[in-house]
Design a protein around this motif. Structure first.
Motif, mmCIF file in Angstrom:
data_model
loop_
_atom_site.group_PDB
_atom_site.id
_atom_site.type_symbol
_atom_site.label_atom_id
_atom_site.label_comp_id
_atom_site.label_asym_id
_atom_site.label_seq_id
_atom_site.Cartn_x
_atom_site.Cartn_y
_atom_site.Cartn_z
ATOM 1 N N TYR A 80 84.762 66.714 -41.362
ATOM 2 C CA TYR A 80 84.939 66.151 -42.697
ATOM 3 C C TYR A 80 85.662 67.140 -43.617
ATOM 4 N N TYR A 81 85.943 68.329 -43.093
ATOM 5 C CA TYR A 81 86.718 69.352 -43.807
ATOM 6 C C TYR A 81 87.116 70.385 -42.762
ATOM 7 N N LEU A 97 88.856 63.556 -37.966
ATOM 8 C CA LEU A 97 88.718 64.005 -39.353
ATOM 9 C C LEU A 97 88.525 62.775 -40.223
ATOM 10 N N PRO A 99 88.315 61.355 -43.994
ATOM 11 C CA PRO A 99 88.570 61.672 -45.413
ATOM 12 C C PRO A 99 87.328 61.400 -46.260
ATOM 13 N N GLU A 321 95.120 69.621 -49.693
ATOM 14 C CA GLU A 321 94.506 69.660 -48.363
ATOM 15 C C GLU A 321 95.520 69.714 -47.232
ATOM 16 N N TYR A 327 98.023 68.735 -42.166
ATOM 17 C CA TYR A 327 96.630 68.817 -42.618
ATOM 18 C C TYR A 327 96.047 70.204 -42.359
ATOM 19 N N SER A 329 92.836 71.229 -44.466
ATOM 20 C CA SER A 329 91.417 71.255 -44.837
ATOM 21 C C SER A 329 90.945 69.823 -45.077
ATOM 22 N N SER A 330 90.606 69.480 -46.316
ATOM 23 C CA SER A 330 90.295 68.122 -46.740
ATOM 24 C C SER A 330 90.099 68.165 -48.248
ATOM 25 N N SER A 331 89.576 67.101 -48.826
ATOM 26 C CA SER A 331 89.484 67.029 -50.287
ATOM 27 C C SER A 331 88.413 67.948 -50.864
ATOM 28 N N THR A 375 95.379 64.951 -53.553
ATOM 29 C CA THR A 375 93.948 65.209 -53.674
ATOM 30 C C THR A 375 93.461 64.914 -55.092
#
Length: 433
Positions: A80-81, A97, A99, A321, A327, A329-331, A375
Motif C-alpha cells: 500500500y506504499y 500495489l 492506491p 509518489e 512509481y 512510493s504511494s500517496s 497526489t
C-alpha cells in the motif's frame, strides 16, 4: 499494597503462528518498525504449506523472498506504499500495489476482512498489556476485532495511547532479540536549509506540526529551535521532533486535542529515539484513521502540514509518489494533511521540493512528466516552497499560479516555463514577461 500481578502464559515458538493461518488467509502487518521479522521468517520457511495466503502492509524496509514472489500463490505480498523492500519487486511485477490515502487504510482493510494481524510489540507489563511500540497506524484500529499474534522484542519501546492489547486479545506471542532495520540518514544540503528557512518564517508560535521524514524536514525542525509552544500531531514521529521536545520548543500547551501530548501514528528513527519513547507518557500513539482524518486535523487550530513532492506543474498539481513517471512510493498521508490544514483555523499546508533534480532537470514543470500521478490536487494545494522562495497558491488564479511558481523555479528554467505557460494559455497578456 502492590497491584495484583496478572498470570501470563509463557511465550510460544514461532511455528505456533501457523495454527492461526488457514487457506486464503488475509494477514496484516504494521508499517515500518512494526514488522515481526521472526514470524515472517517462519511464514517463508513454511510457505509450501500455505494456500493462497496474502500479506498486506505498507513501506517494507527489508526485501524478502515472499515480496519477490518466490512462493507464487502460496504466499503473496500486497503493498500500500512501496518501500526499499518492495520497490524492485513491484517494478518486476512480483507484488501488488493498492492506491490509498493513509487515513483510509483501516477502511480498505476491512473490505478483506483481515484474518490475523502479526506485529512486533513490547511487554507484557504487570497488568497483562502489550504495546505495539513504534506503531499504532492501521493495525491499532483492529484491536479487539481481529486476532493478533505478536513478536515481543527488546528493541520495541513500550508506548501509550490506543496501541495496547490485553493478553486476552492476543492469539499468541513469541520473544526474540531481533533489532530494528538500519536506516540511512542524509544530511541536509544548502538547498534543504534554504527551503527550511522559508517555511519556518511562516510558522507562528503555538502552531501544531505535521512533518514528514527526510533531509528537508530535518532541516526545518532545526530551523524551528527559536519557536515556542509548538504542538505535534503527526503521521511519523522522528528524532527531530524529539529534539524540539527536549529543547522545550514543543510543549503542546496550545493544542485543542490531546493538549500537552505529542501525537503520532508511527515512529522511525535512531536508538536514542527508541529509548526516549520507552515509557514516555507524553507521547500518545493513535490509529491512523483518527490522526490523519482531515476532520481531525481541521479541528486543530494553526495546523502546519509540511510534506515533500517530486514535481509540481504550473497549475499546482503535485506528483509525490512517482519519479520521472515511475512509481516510487504511494500517496501516504500527504493529501490527508493538506486537506485537513485547509479546514484548520489559521492552518497552512506546505509542499516542498528542490527546484531541480541532481542532474539539473526542473522539478517545477509546464506539465507533469508522462506517467506521473497527481497526489495533491490543484484545488487543495496551498504553499509550494523551493530554495528560491514560497509560492502561495490557495485562492490564486491560473495566471497567478503560473507566475508565482515560475518565480520560485530555478532561474535557468524560467524563460522556458514562461514560453510554455503562454502557449498553454495560463499567462494572460504580458503577465509572464
Amino acid at each position: 499494597m502492590s497491584p495484583a500481578q496478572v498470570s501470563l502464559p509463557a511465550p510460544g515458538v514461532p511455528e505456533d503462528v501457523l495454527h492461526h493461518i488457514g487457506p486464503h488467509a488475509e494477514i496484516v502487518i504494521p508499517i515500518g518498525f512494526g514488522e515481526p521479522p521472526t514470524l515472517l521468517d517462519t511464514l517463508e520457511e513454511h510457505a509450501g504449506e500455505l494456500d493462497g495466503v496474502r500479506v498486506h502492509r505498507m513501506d517494507p524496509y527489508t526485501e524478502r523472498r515472499y515480496i519477490r514472489g518466490e512462493f507464487g500463490s502460496h504466499l503473496r505480498h500486497v503493498d500500500y506504499y512501496l518501500g526499499p523492500g518492495s520497490r524492485q519487486a513491484f517494478w518486476e511485477g512480483q507484488c501488488d500495489l493498492v492506491p490509498n490515502h493513509f487515513s483510509e487504510m483501516p477502511l480498505l482493510l476491512r473490505r478483506l476482512p483481515p484474518d490475523l494481524i502479526i506485529a512486533s510489540a513490547a511487554g507484557p507489563d504487570e497488568h497483562g498489556y502489550f504495546s505495539l511500540g513504534t506503531n499504532a497506524d492501521y493495525v491499532a484500529s483492529f484491536i479487539g476485532q481481529v486476532p493478533f499474534f505478536l513478536e515481543v522484542t527488546n528493541a520495541q519501546p513500550f508506548t501509550y495511547g490506543q496501541n495496547q492489547l490485553h493478553i486476552s486479545q492476543v492469539a499468541g506471542y513469541i520473544r526474540s532479540d531481533r533489532p530494528f532495520p538500519q536506516l540511512t540518514r542524509r544530511e541536509p544540503t544548502a538547498q534543504d536549509k534554504a527551503i527550511a528557512e522559508h517555511v519556518a518564517e511562516l510558522i507562528p508560535d503555538g502552531a501544531c506540526l505535521q512533518v514528514g521524514v527526510g533531509s528537508i524536514p530535518d532541516a526545518l525542525l532545526t530551523s524551528l529551535s527559536g519557536h515556542r509552544d509548538l504542538g505535534v500531531h503527526t503521521e511519523c514521529l522522528s528524532d527531530g521532533l524529539m529534539h524540539l521536545v527536549e529543547q522545550g520548543v514543543v510543549t503542546g500547551a496550545r493544542k485543542r486535542q490531546h493538549r500537552n501530548k505529542h501525537v503520532s501514528t508511527f515512529c522511525v528513527g535512531s536508538p536514542e529515539l527508541m529509548r526516549w519513547l520507552d515509557r514516555n507518557t507524553a507521547v500518545e500513539m493513535m490509529p491512523v484513521d483518527w490522526t490523519n482524518d482531515p476532520r481531525t486535523v481541521g479541528g486543530e487550530p494553526n495546523f502546519m502540514s509540511i510534506n515533500a513532492t517530486t514535481e509540481v506543474d504550473l497549475m499546482g498539481q503535485a506528483a509525490s509518489e512517482t519519479i520521472a513517471g515511475r512509481y516510487w512510493s504511494s500517496s501516504g498521508g500527504q493529501a490527508d494533511f493538506a486537506r485537513g490544514a485547509m479546514y484548520s483555523p489559521g492552518g497552512k499546508a506546505f509542499i516542498v521540493l528542490h527546484s531541480t533534480t541532481h542532474d539539473g532537470r526542473g522539478r517545477i514543470r509546464s506539465q507533469l512528466t508522462p506517467g506521473s500521478v497527481v497526489t495533491t490536487l490543484k484545488n487543495t494545494i496551498d504553499h509550494v516552497v523551493t530554495e528560491y522562495g514560497v509560492a502561495e497558491l490557495r485562492g490564486a488564479s491560473l495566471d497567478e499560479r503560473a507566475r508565482r511558481l515560475i518565480g520560485i523555479a530555478h532561474p535557468d528554467h524560467r524563460d522556458e516555463l514562461r514560453f510554455h505557460a503562454r502557449r498553454a494559455g495560463l499567462l494572460l497578456g504580458s503577465a509572464g514577461h
